[in-house]
Design an enzyme around this catalytic site. Structure first.
Site, short mmCIF file in Angstrom:
data_model
loop_
_atom_site.label_atom_id
_atom_site.label_comp_id
_atom_site.label_asym_id
_atom_site.label_seq_id
_atom_site.Cartn_x
_atom_site.Cartn_y
_atom_site.Cartn_z
N ARG A 183 1.40 -1.38 0.20
CA ARG A 183 0.21 -0.04 0.51
C ARG A 183 0.73 1.29 -0.06
O ARG A 183 2.07 1.47 0.95
CB ARG A 183 -1.31 -0.12 1.53
CG ARG A 183 -2.28 -0.82 0.85
CD ARG A 183 -3.01 -0.52 0.03
NE ARG A 183 -4.21 -1.41 -0.01
CZ ARG A 183 -4.51 -2.67 -1.14
NH1 ARG A 183 -3.55 -2.54 -1.78
NH2 ARG A 183 -5.32 -3.25 -1.14
N HIS A 231 -0.70 0.91 -9.83
CA HIS A 231 -2.04 0.54 -9.13
C HIS A 231 -2.55 -1.32 -10.23
O HIS A 231 -3.94 -2.00 -9.49
CB HIS A 231 -3.22 0.69 -7.90
CG HIS A 231 -3.58 0.20 -6.76
ND1 HIS A 231 -3.71 0.65 -5.41
CD2 HIS A 231 -3.87 -1.72 -5.94
CE1 HIS A 231 -3.78 -0.53 -4.64
NE2 HIS A 231 -3.99 -1.55 -5.32
P1 NDP Z 1 -2.28 -11.50 4.66
O1 NDP Z 1 -3.11 -10.65 5.39
O2 NDP Z 1 -2.21 -13.26 3.47
O3 NDP Z 1 -0.30 -11.32 4.73
C1 NDP Z 1 -0.34 -10.10 5.00
C2 NDP Z 1 1.38 -10.57 5.71
O4 NDP Z 1 2.05 -9.27 6.27
C3 NDP Z 1 0.87 -11.72 6.94
O5 NDP Z 1 2.83 -12.54 6.55
C4 NDP Z 1 1.78 -11.28 8.39
O6 NDP Z 1 2.24 -11.74 9.48
C5 NDP Z 1 2.54 -9.50 8.08
N1 NDP Z 1 1.86 -8.27 8.35
C6 NDP Z 1 1.40 -8.50 9.27
N2 NDP Z 1 2.08 -7.31 9.41
C7 NDP Z 1 3.05 -6.80 9.94
C8 NDP Z 1 4.03 -6.19 10.08
N3 NDP Z 1 3.64 -5.10 11.07
N4 NDP Z 1 5.43 -6.22 10.11
C9 NDP Z 1 5.83 -7.61 10.08
N5 NDP Z 1 5.08 -8.54 9.26
C10 NDP Z 1 3.47 -8.34 9.10
O7 NDP Z 1 -2.49 -10.56 2.68
P2 NDP Z 1 -2.02 -10.71 1.24
O8 NDP Z 1 -1.27 -11.81 0.86
O9 NDP Z 1 -3.28 -11.17 0.62
O10 NDP Z 1 -1.80 -9.93 0.90
C11 NDP Z 1 -1.06 -8.46 0.90
C12 NDP Z 1 -1.72 -7.29 0.40
O11 NDP Z 1 -1.30 -6.90 -0.93
C13 NDP Z 1 -2.49 -6.25 0.83
O12 NDP Z 1 -2.89 -6.22 2.45
C14 NDP Z 1 -3.03 -5.41 0.22
O13 NDP Z 1 -2.15 -3.75 0.22
C15 NDP Z 1 -1.72 -6.02 -1.05
N6 NDP Z 1 -2.12 -5.38 -2.46
C16 NDP Z 1 -1.79 -4.94 -3.43
C17 NDP Z 1 -2.57 -5.66 -4.65
C18 NDP Z 1 -1.59 -4.31 -5.83
O14 NDP Z 1 -2.64 -4.93 -6.72
N7 NDP Z 1 -0.42 -3.54 -5.70
C19 NDP Z 1 -3.21 -6.36 -4.79
C20 NDP Z 1 -4.10 -7.17 -3.69
C21 NDP Z 1 -2.94 -7.15 -2.58
P3 NDP Z 1 2.04 -12.53 10.17
O15 NDP Z 1 2.11 -13.87 8.65
O16 NDP Z 1 2.54 -13.01 11.20
O17 NDP Z 1 0.58 -12.10 10.63
#
Ligand code: NDP
Length: 268
Positions: A183, A231
């Site tokens: 993001r 995006h």
């Molecule tokens: P998930 O919820 O499956 O994964 C999120 C990951 O981020 C998890 O591994 C989590 O850790 C980690 N995380 C969260 N907070 C922290 C932190 N403070 N420090 C370190 N690690 C952290 O999400 P997705 O993989 O499905 O998607 C990720 C993001 O990608 C979406 O939220 C969206 O913002 C973005 N996105 C962008 C797109 C684009 O076209 N540019 C399209 C689709 C999504 P843990 O495993 O320990 O919970």
């Protein structure tokens, strides 16, 4: 059940009988920030192999572009020069910040092509053939010191806003690459300009921005070391999303467990 995407805050308050709120995409920050949505609601999102495949291709393109020195050839061509970079292929080690559904899919494709990849998540996790550091046992600055390509695939939460700051990114070795597909709110944009100027970051591939569409006067547009996509790294596949939403509606009606549930308190 409500299905929403960037809905006006509090709009959900008009629907007191709603039990499940589904995002139309992978991100859920528009739901989390709505004060009318509370712990009495179930929240779900889209997790789809097509979305992941699209993200795999986007990230692989960025990594190969950097690794194979395509920015060098772009400049050489502009100058009409038959010039070869040294080295022809930049040695790279990729660090993926956020190893959820998308981060893990991207890891697989990068490993298949032969790149070394390590991940960083919030909580410890065991994934075969993949080293994952976590915020409980490791420091993020030390993670950055290990890699020279940083891919951010974090969700937007209060903890991740502004995380890609000068203070953090200056831990990358000189001449690194930043790919932000998480993001726009994660990146402190002025800090990136400073890091590019200093040479800590040599190339940035940005798909998401603080303000979207990126304003026409924004300095990123004219920066030769920043590649911009609007995006489009990965977009929701309408048919698959409709199937996931319909399936969750059926599960809600029959009391089955909801798929791809989001935790309100965690924010993703
Ligand atoms: P998930 O919820 O499956 O994964 C999120 C990951 O981020 C998890 O591994 C989590 O850790 C980690 N995380 C969260 N907070 C922290 C932190 N403070 N420090 C370190 N690690 C952290 O999400 P997705 O993989 O499905 O998607 C990720 C993001 O990608 C979406 O939220 C969206 O913002 C973005 N996105 C962008 C797109 C684009 O076209 N540019 C399209 C689709 C999504 P843990 O495993 O320990 O919970």
């Amino acid at each position: 059940m409500l299905v929403v995407w960037k809905h006006p805050e509090n709009a959900s308050a008009q629907f007191p009988n709603v039990q499940l709120i589904s995002s139309l995409g992978a991100g859920v920050e528009h739901i989390i920030k709505d004060p009318a949505i509370t712990s009495k609601h179930l929240i779900s999102r889209i997790v789809d192999p097509t979305l992941a495949h699209s993200m795999q291709k986007h990230v692989l393109t960025c990594v190969l572009h950097f690794h194979k020195q395509w920015p060098f050839y772009q400049v050489a061509k502009q100058n009409g020069q038959w010039a070869k970079p040294n080295p022809i292929e930049r040695p790279i080690k990729v660090g993926i910040l956020g190893v959820g559904a998308l981060g893990q899919a991207v890891t697989k494709i990068l490993q298949t092509v032969g790149f070394e990849v390590i991940g960083f998540s919030r909580k410890p996790k065991e994934i075969p053939n993949f080293t994952v550091w976590d915020s409980e046992n490791h420091s993020l600055p030390s993670f950055l010191q290990e890699i020279n390509v940083l891919l951010s695939l974090l969700p937007r939460t209060p903890q991740t806003e502004g995380i890609l700051s000068y203070e953090l990114l200056r831990n990358l070795p000189k001449g690194s690459c930043l790919i932000n597909v998480g993001r726009g709110a994660h990146l402190v944009e002025d800090d990136l300009l400073k890091l590019l100027e200093e040479g800590t970051i040599d190339q940035a591939y940005l798909d998401v921005f603080q303000e979207e569409p990126l304003p026409t006067s924004h300095p990123f547009w004219s920066h030769s070391h920043i590649f911009i996509t609007p995006h489009t790294a990965s977009i929701t596949h309408q048919e698959n999303a409709a199937k996931i939403i319909a399936d969750n509606y059926q599960r809600l009606k029959t009391g089955g467990p909801i798929r791809f549930e989001v935790q309100l308190d965690r924010g993703y």
